[in-house]
Write a protein that holds these residues in place. Structure first.
Motif, PDB file in Angstrom:
ATOM      1  N   ALA A  77       0.827  -1.343  -0.043  1.00 20.69           N
ATOM      2  CA  ALA A  77      -0.015   0.137   0.020  1.00 20.69           C
ATOM      3  C   ALA A  77       0.776   1.423   0.073  1.00 20.69           C
ATOM      4  CB  ALA A  77      -0.774   0.025   1.075  1.00 20.69           C
ATOM      5  N   GLY A  78       2.081   1.266   0.775  1.00 23.69           N
ATOM      6  CA  GLY A  78       2.785   2.223   0.624  1.00 23.69           C
ATOM      7  C   GLY A  78       3.441   2.799  -0.469  1.00 23.69           C
ATOM      8  N   GLN A  79       3.471   2.009  -1.567  1.00 26.36           N
ATOM      9  CA  GLN A  79       4.198   1.931  -2.746  1.00 26.36           C
ATOM     10  C   GLN A  79       3.119   2.026  -3.960  1.00 26.36           C
ATOM     11  OE1 GLN A  79       7.089  -1.281  -3.128  1.00 26.36           O
ATOM     12  NE2 GLN A  79       8.390  -0.242  -1.499  1.00 26.36           N
ATOM     13  N   ASN A  80       1.926   1.780  -3.862  1.00 22.06           N
ATOM     14  CA  ASN A  80       0.708   1.669  -4.722  1.00 22.06           C
ATOM     15  C   ASN A  80      -0.153   2.690  -4.885  1.00 22.06           C
ATOM     16  OD1 ASN A  80      -1.103   0.896  -6.322  1.00 22.06           O
ATOM     17  ND2 ASN A  80      -1.699  -0.971  -5.177  1.00 22.06           N
ATOM     18  N   PRO A  81       0.186   3.553  -6.163  1.00 24.94           N
ATOM     19  CA  PRO A  81      -0.599   4.563  -6.314  1.00 24.94           C
ATOM     20  C   PRO A  81      -1.977   4.615  -6.428  1.00 24.94           C
ATOM     21  CG  PRO A  81       1.044   3.779  -8.292  1.00 24.94           C
ATOM     22  CD  PRO A  81       1.135   3.014  -7.236  1.00 24.94           C
ATOM     23  N   ASP A  82      -2.468   3.273  -6.548  1.00 22.09           N
ATOM     24  CA  ASP A  82      -3.784   3.112  -6.603  1.00 22.09           C
ATOM     25  C   ASP A  82      -4.478   3.364  -5.237  1.00 22.09           C
ATOM     26  OD1 ASP A  82      -3.835   2.964  -9.162  1.00 22.09           O
ATOM     27  OD2 ASP A  82      -3.743   0.609  -8.964  1.00 22.09           O
ATOM     28  N   VAL A  83      -3.656   2.928  -4.109  1.00 25.61           N
ATOM     29  CA  VAL A  83      -4.229   3.023  -2.702  1.00 25.61           C
ATOM     30  C   VAL A  83      -3.692   4.437  -2.112  1.00 25.61           C
ATOM     31  CG1 VAL A  83      -3.603   2.093  -0.562  1.00 25.61           C
ATOM     32  CG2 VAL A  83      -3.760   0.694  -2.398  1.00 25.61           C
ATOM     33  N   ASN A  84      -2.385   4.900  -2.463  1.00 20.22           N
ATOM     34  CA  ASN A  84      -1.901   6.117  -1.833  1.00 20.22           C
ATOM     35  C   ASN A  84      -1.639   7.251  -2.955  1.00 20.22           C
ATOM     36  OD1 ASN A  84      -0.442   8.051  -0.607  1.00 20.22           O
ATOM     37  ND2 ASN A  84       0.366   6.744   0.876  1.00 20.22           N
ATOM     38  N   LEU A  85      -2.535   8.137  -3.131  1.00 16.35           N
ATOM     39  CA  LEU A  85      -2.589   9.114  -4.120  1.00 16.35           C
ATOM     40  C   LEU A  85      -1.285   9.969  -4.208  1.00 16.35           C
ATOM     41  CD1 LEU A  85      -6.356   9.887  -4.519  1.00 16.35           C
ATOM     42  CD2 LEU A  85      -5.077   8.142  -5.712  1.00 16.35           C
ATOM     43  N   ASP A  86      -0.548  10.136  -3.130  1.00 22.06           N
ATOM     44  CA  ASP A  86       0.845  10.973  -3.214  1.00 22.06           C
ATOM     45  C   ASP A  86       1.736  10.504  -3.967  1.00 22.06           C
ATOM     46  OD1 ASP A  86      -0.500  12.723  -1.331  1.00 22.06           O
ATOM     47  OD2 ASP A  86       0.028  11.335   0.450  1.00 22.06           O
ATOM     48  N   ARG A 130      10.392  13.298  -6.674  1.00 26.48           N
ATOM     49  CA  ARG A 130       9.035  12.525  -6.694  1.00 26.48           C
ATOM     50  C   ARG A 130       8.956  11.664  -5.338  1.00 26.48           C
ATOM     51  NH1 ARG A 130       9.236  11.234 -11.786  1.00 26.48           N
ATOM     52  NH2 ARG A 130       7.773  12.691 -12.189  1.00 26.48           N
ATOM     53  N   ILE A 131       7.780  11.689  -5.037  1.00 30.64           N
ATOM     54  CA  ILE A 131       7.524  10.673  -3.742  1.00 30.64           C
ATOM     55  C   ILE A 131       7.289   9.206  -4.476  1.00 30.64           C
ATOM     56  CG2 ILE A 131       5.939  10.225  -2.083  1.00 30.64           C
ATOM     57  CD1 ILE A 131       4.923  13.202  -1.968  1.00 30.64           C
ATOM     58  N   VAL A 132       8.050   8.376  -3.963  1.00 27.53           N
ATOM     59  CA  VAL A 132       7.938   6.910  -4.417  1.00 27.53           C
ATOM     60  C   VAL A 132       7.218   6.090  -3.612  1.00 27.53           C
ATOM     61  CG1 VAL A 132       9.917   7.158  -5.925  1.00 27.53           C
ATOM     62  CG2 VAL A 132      10.424   6.545  -3.509  1.00 27.53           C
ATOM     63  N   GLU A 133       7.283   6.507  -2.107  1.00 29.68           N
ATOM     64  CA  GLU A 133       6.798   5.655  -1.054  1.00 29.68           C
ATOM     65  C   GLU A 133       6.262   6.563   0.034  1.00 29.68           C
ATOM     66  OE1 GLU A 133       7.721   1.525   1.334  1.00 29.68           O
ATOM     67  OE2 GLU A 133       9.218   2.537   0.049  1.00 29.68           O
ATOM     68  N   VAL A 134       5.355   5.969   0.686  1.00 31.44           N
ATOM     69  CA  VAL A 134       4.834   6.839   1.983  1.00 31.44           C
ATOM     70  C   VAL A 134       5.010   5.707   3.190  1.00 31.44           C
ATOM     71  CG1 VAL A 134       2.918   7.710   3.224  1.00 31.44           C
ATOM     72  CG2 VAL A 134       3.388   8.327   0.627  1.00 31.44           C
ATOM     73  N   VAL A 135       5.884   5.701   4.026  1.00 30.27           N
ATOM     74  CA  VAL A 135       6.063   4.849   5.250  1.00 30.27           C
ATOM     75  C   VAL A 135       5.450   5.688   6.378  1.00 30.27           C
ATOM     76  CG1 VAL A 135       7.801   3.557   6.461  1.00 30.27           C
ATOM     77  CG2 VAL A 135       8.160   3.917   4.144  1.00 30.27           C
ATOM     78  N   GLY A 136       4.301   5.370   6.881  1.00 25.22           N
ATOM     79  CA  GLY A 136       3.744   6.220   7.921  1.00 25.22           C
ATOM     80  C   GLY A 136       3.455   7.313   7.565  1.00 25.22           C
ATOM     81  N   ASN A 137       4.206   8.413   8.226  1.00 22.85           N
ATOM     82  CA  ASN A 137       3.974   9.908   8.096  1.00 22.85           C
ATOM     83  C   ASN A 137       5.191  10.335   7.493  1.00 22.85           C
ATOM     84  OD1 ASN A 137       5.423   9.765  10.226  1.00 22.85           O
ATOM     85  ND2 ASN A 137       4.447  11.518  11.400  1.00 22.85           N
ATOM     86  N   ARG A 138       5.951   9.434   6.783  1.00 24.01           N
ATOM     87  CA  ARG A 138       7.209  10.063   6.330  1.00 24.01           C
ATOM     88  C   ARG A 138       7.371   9.699   4.751  1.00 24.01           C
ATOM     89  NH1 ARG A 138      11.347   5.881   6.670  1.00 24.01           N
ATOM     90  NH2 ARG A 138      10.193   5.585   8.453  1.00 24.01           N
ATOM     91  N   LEU A 139       7.574  10.649   3.985  1.00 23.88           N
ATOM     92  CA  LEU A 139       7.692  10.259   2.558  1.00 23.88           C
ATOM     93  C   LEU A 139       9.039   9.997   2.051  1.00 23.88           C
ATOM     94  CD1 LEU A 139       6.226  13.837   1.555  1.00 23.88           C
ATOM     95  CD2 LEU A 139       5.248  11.958   1.666  1.00 23.88           C
TER      96      LEU A 139
END
Length: 144
Positions: A77-86, A130-139
């Motif tokens: 989910a942290g790397q999936n643009p379908d789940v995380n629009l960031d 570019r944002i490639v992953e979101v881990v918790g509240n860290r980009l």
């Protein structure tokens, strides 16, 4: 015990093993065993029952294996643009700390960010990322 009963017990054991281990392949083997039970119920010989069970279970396992090979699992989910629009958005980094972390402004808030090396940018440098992953509240950022 009749052969039909033996096949049903084996099917039940395979289903139980699948429930305990969460191995979908065992469920497919259980379907093969149930095909052997149905062949027994229809009056097929023991060798025919075994061949039908083996062929059915083997064919289902092979089909599932080939299907999974063609349809790989989705990214976390942290790397999936379908789940995380960031994922895929860009941010501007003005300064990197020596440990590869930075503080960036994104969507009107201050975010903690970390740098991920890429073949094109082996060293963290200020600029657009570019944002490639979101881990918790860290980009997790990569240079563009």
């Amino acid at each position: 015990m009749t052969p039909f009963t033996v096949w049903c017990v084996l099917t039940g054991l395979a289903v139980l093993a699948e429930l305990l281990t969460s191995t979908f392949y065992l469920l497919l083997v259980a379907f093969g065993l149930m095909a052997g039970a149905l062949a027994s119920w229809a009056g097929a010989s023991l060798s025919s029952q075994v061949l039908i069970a083996a062929f059915t279970g083997g064919a289902l396992v092979l089909a599932w294996h080939l299907w999974r090979r063609r349809h790989p699992a989705e990214a976390p989910a942290g790397q999936n643009p379908d789940v995380n629009l960031d994922i895929g958005s860009t941010v501007q980094v003005s300064h990197w700390e020596s440990d590869g972390r930075a503080t960036v402004q994104y969507r009107g808030a201050t975010w903690s960010a970390e740098w991920r090396a890429s073949p094109t940018a082996p060293v963290a440098a200020p600029g657009p990322h570019r944002i490639v992953e979101v881990v918790g509240n860290r980009l997790v950022l990569q240079a563009i």
